[in-house]
Design an enzyme around this catalytic site. Structure first.
Site, PDB file in Angstrom:
ATOM      1  N   LYS A  40      67.620  29.334 -29.689  1.00  0.00           N
ATOM      2  CA  LYS A  40      68.398  28.453 -30.569  1.00  0.00           C
ATOM      3  C   LYS A  40      68.222  26.996 -30.152  1.00  0.00           C
ATOM      4  CE  LYS A  40      72.328  29.494 -27.598  1.00  0.00           C
ATOM      5  NZ  LYS A  40      73.630  30.157 -27.473  1.00  0.00           N
ATOM      6  N   ARG A  72      86.093  32.842 -29.079  1.00  0.00           N
ATOM      7  CA  ARG A  72      85.195  32.025 -29.893  1.00  0.00           C
ATOM      8  C   ARG A  72      84.771  32.931 -31.048  1.00  0.00           C
ATOM      9  NH1 ARG A  72      79.581  29.778 -27.315  1.00  0.00           N
ATOM     10  NH2 ARG A  72      78.923  31.822 -27.994  1.00  0.00           N
ATOM     11  N   HIS A 120      80.321  38.466 -26.206  1.00  0.00           N
ATOM     12  CA  HIS A 120      79.822  37.370 -25.377  1.00  0.00           C
ATOM     13  C   HIS A 120      80.845  37.075 -24.284  1.00  0.00           C
ATOM     14  CE1 HIS A 120      77.079  34.087 -24.604  1.00  0.00           C
ATOM     15  NE2 HIS A 120      77.957  33.144 -24.863  1.00  0.00           N
ATOM     16  N   ARG A 176      70.490  38.933 -23.307  1.00  0.00           N
ATOM     17  CA  ARG A 176      70.231  37.756 -24.149  1.00  0.00           C
ATOM     18  C   ARG A 176      70.117  36.482 -23.310  1.00  0.00           C
ATOM     19  NH1 ARG A 176      75.150  39.723 -26.671  1.00  0.00           N
ATOM     20  NH2 ARG A 176      76.075  37.799 -25.875  1.00  0.00           N
ATOM     21  N   TYR A 190      74.162  -3.621 -19.045  1.00  0.00           N
ATOM     22  CA  TYR A 190      75.445  -3.883 -19.705  1.00  0.00           C
ATOM     23  C   TYR A 190      76.614  -3.769 -18.729  1.00  0.00           C
ATOM     24  CZ  TYR A 190      73.300  -3.372 -24.346  1.00  0.00           C
ATOM     25  OH  TYR A 190      72.547  -3.522 -25.474  1.00  0.00           O
ATOM     26  N   CYS A 217      71.030   2.495 -20.917  1.00  0.00           N
ATOM     27  CA  CYS A 217      71.235   1.942 -22.266  1.00  0.00           C
ATOM     28  C   CYS A 217      70.711   2.917 -23.317  1.00  0.00           C
ATOM     29  CB  CYS A 217      70.527   0.601 -22.401  1.00  0.00           C
ATOM     30  SG  CYS A 217      70.938  -0.556 -21.074  1.00  0.00           S
ATOM     31  N   MET A 218      70.772   2.517 -24.576  1.00  0.00           N
ATOM     32  CA  MET A 218      70.337   3.413 -25.648  1.00  0.00           C
ATOM     33  C   MET A 218      68.855   3.745 -25.556  1.00  0.00           C
ATOM     34  SD  MET A 218      70.641   3.013 -29.798  1.00  0.00           S
ATOM     35  CE  MET A 218      72.390   2.685 -29.796  1.00  0.00           C
ATOM     36  N   ASP A 219      68.043   2.734 -25.193  1.00  0.00           N
ATOM     37  CA  ASP A 219      66.589   2.911 -25.266  1.00  0.00           C
ATOM     38  C   ASP A 219      65.878   2.661 -23.944  1.00  0.00           C
ATOM     39  OD1 ASP A 219      66.920   2.923 -28.197  1.00  0.00           O
ATOM     40  OD2 ASP A 219      67.391   0.813 -27.836  1.00  0.00           O
TER      41      ASP A 219
HETATM   42  C1  LIG Z   1      73.447  30.848 -26.258  1.00  0.00           C
HETATM   43  C2  LIG Z   1      73.795  32.269 -26.184  1.00  0.00           C
HETATM   44  C3  LIG Z   1      73.215  33.077 -25.192  1.00  0.00           C
HETATM   45  C4  LIG Z   1      72.361  32.531 -24.076  1.00  0.00           C
HETATM   46  O1  LIG Z   1      73.207  31.885 -23.167  1.00  0.00           O
HETATM   47  P1  LIG Z   1      72.663  31.314 -21.760  1.00  0.00           P
HETATM   48  O2  LIG Z   1      73.895  31.041 -20.999  1.00  0.00           O
HETATM   49  O3  LIG Z   1      71.884  30.096 -22.084  1.00  0.00           O
HETATM   50  O4  LIG Z   1      71.830  32.379 -21.186  1.00  0.00           O
HETATM   51  C5  LIG Z   1      73.484  34.426 -25.242  1.00  0.00           C
HETATM   52  N1  LIG Z   1      74.279  34.951 -26.206  1.00  0.00           N
HETATM   53  C6  LIG Z   1      74.874  34.187 -27.146  1.00  0.00           C
HETATM   54  C7  LIG Z   1      75.756  34.813 -28.150  1.00  0.00           C
HETATM   55  C8  LIG Z   1      74.664  32.828 -27.161  1.00  0.00           C
HETATM   56  O5  LIG Z   1      75.275  32.073 -28.085  1.00  0.00           O
END
Ligand SMILES: *Cc1c(COP(=O)(O)O)cnc(C)c1O
Length: 375
Positions: free
Chosen positions: A34, A133, A165, A221, A263, A310-312
Site C-alpha cells: 500500500k 479501527r 489486525h 501480512r 528560519y 525548510c520546505m526545499d
Molecule cells: C499496513 C498493514 C499491514 C502491514 O503492517 P506493517 O506494520 O508495516 O508490517 C498489515 N495488515 C494491515 C491490515 C495493514 O493495514
C-alpha cells in the site's frame, strides 16, 4: 528536488528481506504494498516481492487494488484492498478486475454484495478484535457472519478469508496481544458457527510475524519489514533497507562565528565554518520535526543538519572542510555509517513507515540499475 535528489531501490535487498521473512514462518506471505509500496514504487516492488516468493499482495485503497489486479504479469497473484466507503465509486470495477475485497463493516458487506456483477466477489471478513479501527465490533459478529453466509449461499460473495489486525504487536508483552488473540479465536468460532469455512485466517503484521508465531495462522501480512526495518528491534532479523535516499550539495559557503542559520535562527555557528546547502526539504519528506537533531552522510562522514529544515532545502555543517557542489549527501542508506529511516523516525518522533511513505513526489524513484543487473 528533481535533478539533485533520488531514491534508489535495490531489488536484491527486497528479495532478500522477503526470503528472510518467509524463513520465519510456514505461512505464505501477503506483501503489503500500500501507499506506493511504502514510497518505494508499487509496480517494481510487487513484481520483485512476488518473484522472491510472496504469494499475495495487500494494499489499502480500491484504486491501488484495481491497478495491481489489472497488471497482466501479476494476473495469477491475488490482491486485497480494504479501505473504502460503502458507496465509493469504483467498487464494482475493482471486483470486476478480480481484486479481493476486505469487508470491515456491515455496510460494506451489503455494498459489496450489491456491487457484484459476473461471479461472486472474493472477500475477507475482518473483525475488530481490539484495535478499534477497521473491522466489525464483537457485539455484531453473529449478525455479520449470518449475513455473510446468506450472501455466500446466494452466490453474491465467496468468503476467502477471516482476518483482524493487532494494535500492539511491536510490544511483545503488551496485554492487548493476548486479548486480541483470544478475541480472534472467538471470531473464528462465530465464523464456523455460521457455516463459513474460509481458506485463510490471518492476523500478523511485520511485528507479529517476527515476535509471535501464534499469530501466523494461514497467511502473514508484512509491510515495513519488507522494506528493511524491524519494528521489534530486540529480536534481531537480518533485514536490509531497500531504499537509499540521496541529495546533492547545491552550494558551499563560509560564514562567521555567531551567524544565525535558517528560519528562526534556531542555531548560531559556534565558530567560523563552511556550510553546505542540500536541496531537499520537508516538501520532499525530510521531516521538519527532525530539525536540530538530524544528520546526513556527506564526504565520508556523518554531519549535522543546522537549524530548521525548510520546505526545499537544509544546511549542513562542514566545519573547516569543504566539498564540491554535486557531492552526494546520503539521508537514508544501507551502510553502517549511513543514517536510515529508523534514525529519521527517532529524530522526528515517528516511525520509519511514516518517513518512507512521506518521501515526496518530486524525488524520482529509480529501480532500473538493479532490475537490469538481474537479467
Ligand atoms: C499496513 C498493514 C499491514 C502491514 O503492517 P506493517 O506494520 O508495516 O508490517 C498489515 N495488515 C494491515 C491490515 C495493514 O493495514
Amino acid at each position: 528536488m528533481s535533478g539533485l535528489a533520488k531514491a534508489s531501490m535495490d531489488w536484491r535487498r527486497l528479495a532478500s528481506n522477503v526470503e528472510t521473512l518467509a524463513g520465519l514462518t510456514s505461512a505464505p506471505l501477503m506483501a503489503m504494498v500500500k501507499a506506493d509500496a511504502y514510497g518505494h514504487g508499487v509496480v517494481p516492488t510487487a513484481r520483485v516481492a512476488v518473484e522472491a516468493g510472496a504469494a499475495r499482495l495487500g494494499v489499502a485503497t480500491l484504486r491501488e487494488a484495481w491497478r495491481l489486479a489489472r497488471m497482466p504479469e501479476l494476473a495469477e497473484v491475488p490482491v486485497l484492498g480494504f479501505v473504502y466507503a460503502p458507496d465509493q465509486p469504483g467498487l464494482a470495477e475493482t471486483i470486476g478486475a478480480g481484486a479481493e475485497i476486505g469487508i470491515t463493516s456491515l455496510a460494506q458487506l451489503d455494498a459489496v454484495a450489491v456491487a457484484v456483477g459476473r461471479g461472486p466477489a472474493r472477500v475477507h471478513l475482518k473483525a475488530d478484535t481490539g484495535i478499534s479501527r477497521g473491522g466489525v465490533a464483537e457485539h455484531e459478529w453473529e449478525a455479520y457472519c449470518e449475513a455473510a453466509a446468506k450472501h455466500q449461499s446466494a452466490g453474491r460473495i465467496e468468503i476467502v478469508g477471516a482476518w483482524s489486525h493487532l494494535a500492539c504487536a511491536d510490544e511483545a508483552d503488551h496485554p492487548a496481544n493476548a486479548m486480541q488473540k483470544a478475541a480472534f479465536e472467538r471470531f473464528l468460532g462465530t465464523v464456523a458457527a455460521a457455516g463459513i469455512e474460509p481458506e485463510l485466517r490471518h492476523l500478523a503484521n511485520s511485528a507479529a510475524l517476527i515476535a509471535d508465531p501464534e499469530t501466523h495462522y494461514d497467511l502473514v501480512r508484512p509491510g515495513i519489514a519488507l522494506y528493511g526495518y524491524n519494528p521489534v528491534p530486540r529480536l534481531p532479523v537480518d533485514l536490509k533497507p531497500v531504499m537509499e535516499l540521496r541529495g546533492a550539495v547545491m552550494a558551499v559557503k563560509r560564514l562567521p562565528a555567531g551567524t544565525g542559520i535558517s528560519y528562526g535562527h534556531t542555531y548560531h555557528l559556534e565558530r567560523d565554518s563552511n556550510v553546505a546547502l542540500v536541496p531537499l526539504g520537508y516538501a520532499d519528506g525530510v521531516p521538519r520535526a527532525a530539525s536540530g537533531r538530524a544528520e546526513v552522510y556527506l564526504a565520508g562522514k556523518r554531519r549535522r543538519v543546522l537549524g530548521r529544515i525548510c520546505m526545499d532545502q537544509f544546511v549542513v555543517d562542514l566545519g573547516d572542510e569543504t566539498v564540491r557542489p554535486g557531492e552526494p549527501a546520503i539521508l537514508i542508506g544501507a551502510g553502517d555509517h549511513h543514517p536510515d529511516a529508523d534514525d529519521w523516525s527517532e529524530w522526528a518522533g515517528t516511525i520509519p513507515n511514516d518517513i518512507l511513505t512521506g518521501i515526496g513526489g518530486r524525488v524520482p524513484r529509480l529501480w532500473n540499475r538493479g532490475l537490469e543487473e538481474r537479467k
